[in-house]
Design an enzyme around this catalytic site. Structure first.
Site, PDB file in Angstrom:
ATOM      1  N   HIS A  61       0.859  -1.180   0.000  1.00  0.00           N
ATOM      2  CA  HIS A  61       0.000   0.000   0.000  1.00  0.00           C
ATOM      3  C   HIS A  61       0.897   1.233   0.000  1.00  0.00           C
ATOM      4  O   HIS A  61       2.125   1.124   0.120  1.00  0.00           O
ATOM      5  CB  HIS A  61      -0.955  -0.001   1.207  1.00  0.00           C
ATOM      6  CG  HIS A  61      -0.274   0.088   2.533  1.00  0.00           C
ATOM      7  ND1 HIS A  61       0.461  -0.940   3.073  1.00  0.00           N
ATOM      8  CD2 HIS A  61      -0.210   1.112   3.439  1.00  0.00           C
ATOM      9  CE1 HIS A  61       0.935  -0.576   4.246  1.00  0.00           C
ATOM     10  NE2 HIS A  61       0.564   0.667   4.493  1.00  0.00           N
ATOM     11  N   HIS A  63       1.218   3.986   2.006  1.00  0.00           N
ATOM     12  CA  HIS A  63       1.652   4.768   3.149  1.00  0.00           C
ATOM     13  C   HIS A  63       3.169   4.942   3.098  1.00  0.00           C
ATOM     14  O   HIS A  63       3.905   4.058   2.650  1.00  0.00           O
ATOM     15  CB  HIS A  63       1.225   4.102   4.453  1.00  0.00           C
ATOM     16  CG  HIS A  63      -0.245   4.250   4.722  1.00  0.00           C
ATOM     17  ND1 HIS A  63      -0.906   3.490   5.664  1.00  0.00           N
ATOM     18  CD2 HIS A  63      -1.183   5.073   4.175  1.00  0.00           C
ATOM     19  CE1 HIS A  63      -2.187   3.853   5.685  1.00  0.00           C
ATOM     20  NE2 HIS A  63      -2.371   4.799   4.789  1.00  0.00           N
ATOM     21  N   ASP A  65       5.703   4.815   5.036  1.00  0.00           N
ATOM     22  CA  ASP A  65       6.659   3.875   5.615  1.00  0.00           C
ATOM     23  C   ASP A  65       6.820   2.604   4.789  1.00  0.00           C
ATOM     24  O   ASP A  65       7.604   1.725   5.149  1.00  0.00           O
ATOM     25  CB  ASP A  65       6.279   3.534   7.059  1.00  0.00           C
ATOM     26  CG  ASP A  65       4.871   2.979   7.202  1.00  0.00           C
ATOM     27  OD1 ASP A  65       3.950   3.529   6.585  1.00  0.00           O
ATOM     28  OD2 ASP A  65       4.687   1.995   7.945  1.00  0.00           O
ATOM     29  N   HIS A  66       6.082   2.521   3.672  1.00  0.00           N
ATOM     30  CA  HIS A  66       6.185   1.364   2.789  1.00  0.00           C
ATOM     31  C   HIS A  66       6.681   1.716   1.387  1.00  0.00           C
ATOM     32  O   HIS A  66       7.019   0.811   0.626  1.00  0.00           O
ATOM     33  CB  HIS A  66       4.830   0.656   2.687  1.00  0.00           C
ATOM     34  CG  HIS A  66       4.387   0.038   3.975  1.00  0.00           C
ATOM     35  ND1 HIS A  66       4.432  -1.319   4.220  1.00  0.00           N
ATOM     36  CD2 HIS A  66       3.912   0.607   5.115  1.00  0.00           C
ATOM     37  CE1 HIS A  66       3.993  -1.561   5.455  1.00  0.00           C
ATOM     38  NE2 HIS A  66       3.675  -0.407   6.012  1.00  0.00           N
ATOM     39  N   HIS A 139      -6.761  -2.811   5.399  1.00  0.00           N
ATOM     40  CA  HIS A 139      -6.073  -1.681   5.993  1.00  0.00           C
ATOM     41  C   HIS A 139      -6.876  -0.424   5.678  1.00  0.00           C
ATOM     42  O   HIS A 139      -7.899  -0.490   4.988  1.00  0.00           O
ATOM     43  CB  HIS A 139      -4.642  -1.607   5.446  1.00  0.00           C
ATOM     44  CG  HIS A 139      -3.738  -0.684   6.198  1.00  0.00           C
ATOM     45  ND1 HIS A 139      -3.710  -0.624   7.577  1.00  0.00           N
ATOM     46  CD2 HIS A 139      -2.830   0.223   5.766  1.00  0.00           C
ATOM     47  CE1 HIS A 139      -2.820   0.269   7.954  1.00  0.00           C
ATOM     48  NE2 HIS A 139      -2.272   0.811   6.877  1.00  0.00           N
ATOM     49  N   ASP A 210       0.466  -4.168   6.065  1.00  0.00           N
ATOM     50  CA  ASP A 210      -0.387  -3.715   7.169  1.00  0.00           C
ATOM     51  C   ASP A 210      -1.811  -4.217   6.959  1.00  0.00           C
ATOM     52  O   ASP A 210      -2.397  -4.012   5.890  1.00  0.00           O
ATOM     53  CB  ASP A 210      -0.411  -2.190   7.234  1.00  0.00           C
ATOM     54  CG  ASP A 210       0.955  -1.603   7.549  1.00  0.00           C
ATOM     55  OD1 ASP A 210       1.920  -2.376   7.707  1.00  0.00           O
ATOM     56  OD2 ASP A 210       1.047  -0.363   7.632  1.00  0.00           O
ATOM     57  N   HIS A 268       6.252  -4.993  11.526  1.00  0.00           N
ATOM     58  CA  HIS A 268       5.582  -3.694  11.675  1.00  0.00           C
ATOM     59  C   HIS A 268       5.373  -3.389  13.162  1.00  0.00           C
ATOM     60  O   HIS A 268       4.296  -3.021  13.626  1.00  0.00           O
ATOM     61  CB  HIS A 268       4.255  -3.652  10.908  1.00  0.00           C
ATOM     62  CG  HIS A 268       3.834  -2.251  10.559  1.00  0.00           C
ATOM     63  ND1 HIS A 268       2.971  -1.515  11.330  1.00  0.00           N
ATOM     64  CD2 HIS A 268       4.168  -1.454   9.521  1.00  0.00           C
ATOM     65  CE1 HIS A 268       2.782  -0.333  10.785  1.00  0.00           C
ATOM     66  NE2 HIS A 268       3.508  -0.261   9.684  1.00  0.00           N
TER      67      HIS A 268
END
Length: 308
Positions: A61, A63, A65-66, A139, A210, A268
């Protein structure tokens, strides 16, 4: 046939001094695959010696942090005069955003970067003897998980039985093991199923990104050799986990139990547990009985053996 997982980033949304943001590197013989690419992933790749010869990046996805590591990684590949194309697989409906991210510095790499949207049920990558399949996750963004699933292997060849049937040592052994009937000098035909056992399963590695716990993960991870699952919180923060689209270590263990997975990697990890993940491991191991549940550290490598 080697299959090795390197945990490059095991933190939650915020990196810590112990853990970087999400990234998992998978080496399968000559293939190099990267699952998610949080900020700083390229430095983790240098630090832990994986190299940059990645052919496919699988994004769960969008976000930060990914995905925030993608521009830097591609730029470093460009500086290293890469020529080979790279494929970036992203949840359907997010391709344009990722293309803009790739071009965020105002320059495009000199090698082809191909961004592909995938939906749950799609085969993101079809290789000679394995696939990477997308599956539904839950998510608070468009998201998918990925399952690397190897083809079944040939059954074991029973050399002793073949010799009893009169098959001469040599090429006829190989032909039988490849599924081809052979004729002996006296006209007798030996069929493969007389000397070759049942097909043996390959290996399965599943990465959720996530997600809240889902039945789709159970299905994707059925009999998996390794399930890498979101375990952001301990059970005393189960409410927050549900509100933010994450799982607890206990719920990840329940999913692993239902799937019959062999091992469970809890990733995570919220920054509150970064220096001491013991509460997560303890909760997961109370549920995931008889198998191994663990919180990997950044840089940990795990060889995934065949089931037997």
């Amino acid at each position: 046939m080697s299959l090795c997982v390197t945990f490059l980033g095991t933190s939650g949304a915020v990196p810590t001094t112990q853990r970087n943001t999400s990234a998992v590197f998978v080496r399968r013989e000559g293939d190099r695959l990267l699952f998610d690419c949080g900020e700083g992933t390229q430095r983790q790749m240098m630090r832990f010696g994986t190299g940059f010869a990645v052919s496919h990046v699988f994004v769960t996805h969008l976000h930060g942090d990914h995905v925030l590591g993608i521009p830097g990684l591609l730029q470093t590949m460009d500086f290293n005069e890469r020529d080979d194309p790279i494929a970036v697989h992203v949840p359907a409906g997010t391709r344009r955003e990722v293309e803009r991210l790739v071009g965020a510095t105002g320059t495009d790499p000199d090698f082809p970067v191909r961004v592909h949207g995938v939906e749950a049920g799609d085969v993101a990558l079809s290789a000679d003897d394995y696939e990477v399949r997308a599956f539904d996750t839950d998510h608070d963004a468009r998201s998918v998980g990925y399952a690397l699933v190897e083809d079944d292997r040939k059954g074991r060849f029973d050399r002793e039985r073949a010799e009893e049937l009169g098959v001469p040592v040599g090429p006829k052994f190989q032909r039988l093991h490849a599924g081809e009937a052979v004729e002996l000098e006296d006209g007798t035909v030996v069929e493969p199923d007389q000397v070759v056992g049942d097909p043996r399963p390959g290996r399965t590695v599943v990465y959720t990104g996530d997600t809240r716990p889902t039945g789709a993960t159970v299905e994707a991870a059925e009999d998996a050799d390794l399930l890498i699952h979101d375990a952001t919180f301990a059970d005393d923060n189960a409410g927050r986990a549900g509100q933010t689209g994450h799982s607890t270590a206990a719920s990840a263990a329940e999913i692993a139990n239902r799937a019959g997975a062999e091992r469970l990697a809890l990733v995570h990890v919220s920054s509150r547990y970064a220096g001491n993940p013991t509460p997560l491991e303890r909760e997961a191991r109370e549920i995931f009985e008889g198998r191994r549940a663990f919180v990997p550290d950044d840089g940990d490598e795990l060889d995934v053996p065949y089931p037997e």
